[in-house]
Scaffold this active site. Structure first.
Site, short mmCIF file in Angstrom:
data_model
loop_
_atom_site.label_atom_id
_atom_site.label_comp_id
_atom_site.label_asym_id
_atom_site.label_seq_id
_atom_site.Cartn_x
_atom_site.Cartn_y
_atom_site.Cartn_z
N HIS A 23 0.43 4.37 -7.37
CA HIS A 23 -0.98 4.68 -7.62
C HIS A 23 -1.11 5.89 -8.55
CE1 HIS A 23 -2.77 2.80 -3.70
NE2 HIS A 23 -1.89 2.01 -4.27
N GLU B 208 3.31 -3.30 -3.51
CA GLU B 208 2.59 -2.02 -3.64
C GLU B 208 3.32 -0.96 -2.82
OE1 GLU B 208 -1.31 -2.01 -1.85
OE2 GLU B 208 -1.88 -0.16 -2.87
N ASP C 145 -1.64 3.29 5.08
CA ASP C 145 -2.02 2.84 6.42
C ASP C 145 -1.25 1.59 6.87
OD1 ASP C 145 -4.26 2.43 4.27
OD2 ASP C 145 -4.49 0.67 5.55
N GLU D 206 -7.87 -6.31 -9.08
CA GLU D 206 -7.79 -6.58 -7.64
C GLU D 206 -9.16 -6.50 -6.97
OE1 GLU D 206 -4.85 -4.08 -5.87
OE2 GLU D 206 -5.83 -4.09 -3.92
N GLU E 272 -5.96 -8.38 0.78
CA GLU E 272 -5.43 -7.36 1.70
C GLU E 272 -6.17 -7.36 3.03
OE1 GLU E 272 -5.95 -4.00 -1.04
OE2 GLU E 272 -7.41 -3.17 0.35
N ARG F 14 -2.51 -10.97 -1.63
CA ARG F 14 -2.19 -9.58 -1.26
C ARG F 14 -2.10 -9.35 0.25
NH1 ARG F 14 -1.36 -5.41 -3.10
NH2 ARG F 14 -3.21 -4.25 -2.52
N ASN G 215 -6.40 0.28 9.97
CA ASN G 215 -7.01 1.54 9.57
C ASN G 215 -8.43 1.69 10.13
OD1 ASN G 215 -6.92 3.98 8.27
ND2 ASN G 215 -7.15 3.16 6.20
N HIS H 62 -0.05 -5.93 0.30
CA HIS H 62 -0.69 -4.62 0.43
C HIS H 62 0.34 -3.60 0.93
CE1 HIS H 62 -4.41 -2.49 2.41
NE2 HIS H 62 -4.22 -2.08 1.18
N TYR I 209 -14.33 5.99 -4.38
CA TYR I 209 -13.25 5.66 -3.42
C TYR I 209 -11.91 5.53 -4.16
CZ TYR I 209 -10.49 3.28 0.08
OH TYR I 209 -9.48 2.95 0.95
C1 CS2 Z 1 -6.29 -0.15 -1.35
C2 CS2 Z 1 -6.15 0.57 -0.04
O1 CS2 Z 1 -3.96 -0.14 -1.47
C3 CS2 Z 1 -4.98 -0.70 -1.84
O2 CS2 Z 1 -4.99 -1.64 -2.61
O3 CS2 Z 1 -7.26 -1.14 -1.40
O4 CS2 Z 1 -6.22 1.94 -0.32
C4 CS2 Z 1 -7.19 0.22 1.02
O5 CS2 Z 1 -8.45 0.58 0.62
C5 CS2 Z 1 -6.83 0.87 2.34
O6 CS2 Z 1 -5.55 0.49 2.68
C6 CS2 Z 1 -7.81 0.47 3.42
O7 CS2 Z 1 -7.29 0.73 4.67
MG MG Z 2 -6.67 -2.79 -2.67
#
Ligand code: CS2
Ligand code: MG
Length: 404
Positions: free
Chosen positions: A123, A341, A318, A238, A264, A285, A38, A314, A160
């Site tokens: 989410h 996820e 993306d 997390e 991640e 992750r 990403n 993860h 965020y």
């Molecule tokens: C996040 C993501 O999915 C997650 O746990 O942390 O949204 C992450 O911030 C993005 O994939 C970053 O590219």
């Molecule tokens: Mg995350």
């Protein structure tokens, strides 16, 4: 012996940017790999086109492990997200070819199923508790019982992972430069535990709640959050602290029994080793694409198994449907794989990558197509659709840049 004859690197943007590797063998077998990092897409594409692709031509696609070792150990400059995503894409594509050659879905080649269905989490976000609860309810109605909950903070303008309006969210915004946001960890800590408690009160004990702090707390702030959330009984907390300060999680662990997840942004087993061997985390992750592909992440999962740590890769928008497919095949065939996820994708992404994997009764299923079970809709992978997109940058109130 079949050989790799064609290497194509596709940069495309069916509503968000992806980098896809397509290998074709002399026998006409096509293997797909995901190489998306990403905000750094073009770097991986160049690494693949300029340095890796030419080395693949003429190689036996069946020598998956040897190709991994060649691209990793054979190179002086090891590790790092760009190189490892490139190796990951090659590895995923070679496994896809093996599956197609043998007519088997990948999970069969990994030893077959160890579970009937794979748990997943979705989410939910909302600027305040009522908005968050709307999304939690929608996921529950759709049959999901594991939900990541993220909320806004009244003292901040943006947070965020959360939008003020609208149910859709994409981590990277299209623009020539990253957006700049203001971050205040104390404001976050004052507000977030109460909201998550509010969700727990509303949903009762039968729903697993998760929360992501995106690496933005100090160790002691993270410990406070873990402790404050103990009555909620989170499934996991997390990325509480920056991922490279691994000793920080020992401090967090000494103060709280809230389960911890991280990784991640990890690229190799060596990024995971200390945390796993010291049992400083409960869930690892790492994503298939970013941690060197299927061959390498299986070693991470095996190390984790020895130390009682569970796999939970993860799976945001993306990570392309190709990587997600690889993860789901691993998920049904790996004993210590806890949960996958699944952030979900815009419709156009599903169209661009038709896939056999599916959501069924709140769980994931890999499907039974040979290999990964993913194809490409050619005309949705146009190079000219690519546009720079970046994750935001965050600064504290005094202007100091803060962590991811
Ligand atoms: C996040 C993501 O999915 C997650 O746990 O942390 O949204 C992450 O911030 C993005 O994939 C970053 O590219
Ligand atoms: Mg995350």
């Amino acid at each position: 012996m079949d050989v790799i004859e064609k290497v194509e690197v596709l940069v495309s943007s069916p509503s968000r940017n992806y980098v896809t590797l397509r290998l074709t063998t002399r026998d006409g077998i096509v293997g797909l790999g995901d190489a998306t990092v990403n905000g750094r897409e073009l770097s991986v594409a160049a690494y693949l086109r300029d340095h890796v692709g030419p080395l693949l031509i003429g190689r036996d696609p069946g020598r998956i492990e040897d190709t991994w070792q060649y691209l990793y150990r054979g190179v002086y400059w090891r590790r790092g997200p760009i190189g490892m995503a490139a190796i990951g894409a090659v590895d995923i594509a070679l496994w896809d070819i093996l599956g197609k050659r043998t007519g088997q879905p990948l999970y069969q080649l990994f030893g077959g199923r160890v579970r009937d269905r794979l748990a997943t989490y979705r989410h939910a976000f909302g600027w305040d508790l009522p908005a968050l609860l709307d999304q939690v309810d929608a996921h529950r109605e759709a049959g999901f019982s594991n939900i990541r909950v993220q909320t806004g903070v009244p003292e901040l303008d943006v947070v965020y992972g959360v939008t003020k309006d609208g149910p859709v969210y994409e981590p990277a915004g299209r623009s020539a430069r990253p957006a700049e946001e203001t971050w205040d960890a104390e404001a976050y800590l004052r507000y977030v535990p109460g909201v998550i408690e509010g969700v727990r009160e509303q949903v009762g004990p039968g729903v697993n709640l998760l929360h992501d702090a995106h690496h933005r707390l100090t160790p002691i702030q993270a410990a406070r959050l873990g402790k404050a959330l103990e009555p909620v009984g989170l499934y996991w907390l997390e990325d509480v602290t920056p991922a490279e300060d691994q000793e920080a999680l020992r401090l967090v662990r000494q103060h709280t029994t809230t389960p911890l997840a991280i990784g991640e942004v990890f690229n190799t087993i060596w990024d995971c080793q200390y945390l796993i061997e010291n049992r400083l985390i409960d869930y690892i992750r790492a994503a298939v694409v970013h941690a060197g592909g299927i061959s390498h992440i299986r070693k991470i999962f095996a190390l984790a198994e020895v130390h009682g740590v569970q796999a939970a890769p993860h799976g945001p928008s993306d990570v392309s449907p190709i990587s997600l497919a690889a993860s789901i095949h691993l998920g049904v065939a790996t004993h210590n794989f806890a949960i996958q996820e699944y952030m979900g994708y815009p419709d156009l992404v599903h169209e661009a990558f038709p896939h056999a994997w599916r959501v069924e009764d709140g769980h994931l299923q890999p499907g039974d197509e040979p290999g990964l079970g993913v194809t490409l809709t050619e005309d949705l992978h146009r190079a000219e659709d690519y546009e720079a997109a970046y994750l935001p940058v965050a600064r504290r109130r005094d202007g100091t840049l803060t962590d991811w």
